[in-house]
Design an enzyme around this catalytic site. Structure first.
Site, PDB file in Angstrom:
ATOM      1  CB  CYS A  71      -0.943   0.007   1.199  1.00  0.00           C
ATOM      2  SG  CYS A  71      -0.102  -0.039   2.805  1.00  0.00           S
ATOM      3  CD  GLU A 115      -3.408  -2.015  -1.588  1.00  0.00           C
ATOM      4  OE1 GLU A 115      -3.406  -3.084  -0.957  1.00  0.00           O
ATOM      5  OE2 GLU A 115      -3.405  -0.890  -1.033  1.00  0.00           O
TER       6      GLU A 115
END
Length: 369
Positions: A321, A355
């Site tokens: 992330c 992401e």
């Protein structure tokens, strides 16, 4: 609140360019890009509640100016959340037991049509509050909502029935069931989560040996990937997430997956024989032949101790992330592994958040083509 939906392709292209640049130093292959729905993609949302002259409404705060602004519709959130936002406030308005010192409402929705509503208070919740909350839920149910109501205050939590919803994710023609507990981590973009799981399954297709997963949460990845491996061993430190994972394993009829409550660092110590843990009694780590490892670390990335342990595996599936800490970790991983596949999953449209997924194979590993 209006979304710049017309600008979405440009914003996604910018993220693609940024992530490609991040990975270019590692001779990464062409990035696989998975776009999001333009709107109604987020399955959870949190709002402060503002009280003004007998009225109340949802508000948010600008992250830069800190200025408060009213939110009547929230096109980022699922349509179910938007419907509930309108109905809920109209139903509780004027009810002092339900509105007095109410300062926040959290919504957790699912693609399967369930929604959990968490009401947060600066007061102790009484039996009278619970009676009114029961009436509220009956009204919402009569209006067609499949909902749970949870009241939370300092050192207090009251769930009228359950404190979770159950999600159903269709993955490669099969439905997977996931219990999602309110106030616990879940993937925010439900449809993107499906794309992530399908991509992970394609990376690990035809795998031999066993899978180890660190930071498994409620079993989101490990349950969907279990059929690709002989056995799966997964770790998670959160008690509520482990409990959900155990339920999800049974619900999905997965027989080859074992969840243990340990941090990544603790597991590294256990697998290296440096410490013994009571939690591992009855679990023979020697029975596992894990040559694939899946990591989905927090924004800080993998710590140095875990990073060294991860390098021992033939294949690494790294879900990130934070591209900056991903690159930091890849600086070390690239000494032992090469990037076989990489992907961008646009979990958070209209933001700078990226992401990504990277599938790494050991340099000396002879891939089956």
């Amino acid at each position: 609140m209006n979304l710049p939906t017309h600008d979405y392709p440009r914003l996604l292209a910018k993220k693609t360019e940024e992530l490609t640049a991040y990975l270019s130093r590692f001779s990464a292959p062409t990035l696989e890009v998975f776009s999001s729905d333009f709107e109604h993609f987020r399955m959870r949302a949190e709002f402060r509640i503002w009280h003004e002259q007998g009225d109340l409404f949802h508000v948010m705060f600008d992250p830069k100016t800190k200025q408060r602004y009213r939110v009547d519709t929230f096109p980022i959130a699922s349509q179910l959340i938007n419907q509930m936002m309108q109905v809920l406030l109209s139903e509780i308005k004027g009810n002092s037991l339900l509105t007095q010192k109410l300062f926040q409402i959290d919504y957790l929705s699912t693609l399967s049509g369930q929604i959990a509503i968490s009401l947060l208070y600066h007061k102790k919740l009484s039996d009278e509050w619970k009676e009114e909350a029961v009436k509220l839920r009956q009204k919402l149910t009569a209006l067609g909502f499949n909902c749970q109501i949870i009241g939370r205050a300092t050192k207090q939590k009251i769930a009228l029935d359950e404190d979770y919803v159950e999600e159903i994710l269709p993955i490669e023609g099969k439905n997977y069931y996931y219990r999602q507990v309110e106030n616990s981590f879940t993937q925010p973009n439900g449809k993107m989560n499906i794309k992530m799981l399908e991509w992970a399954r394609s990376c690990t297709a035809n795998s031999s040996g066993d899978l180890l997963e660190l930071y498994c949460g409620n079993g989101n990845f490990s349950i969907a990937l279990a059929s690709n491996f002989r056995k799966v061993l997964a770790t998670e430190i959160s008690k509520s997430s482990v409990s959900s994972a155990q339920y999800n394993i049974e619900k999905n009829g997965v027989k080859n997956l074992q969840i243990i409550r340990m941090s990544a660092e603790e597991f590294s110590q256990a697998i290296n024989g440096e410490r013994e843990f009571y939690r591992l009694r009855g679990i023979a780590l020697s029975d596992y032949e894990c040559n694939t490892i899946l990591v989905d670390p927090p924004r800080a990335g993998l710590d140095s101790y875990t990073l060294k342990m991860v390098q021992q595996y033939d294949r690494i599936l790294y879900i990130s992330c934070n591209p900056e800490t991903l690159v930091e970790n890849l600086e070390q991983l690239s000494h032992t592994h090469r990037i076989e596949r990489c992907a961008l999953f646009d979990q958070f449209p209209y933001t700078e958040h990226i992401e990504s997924g990277v599938w790494l194979v050991k340099h000396s590993y002879d891939d089956e083509k």
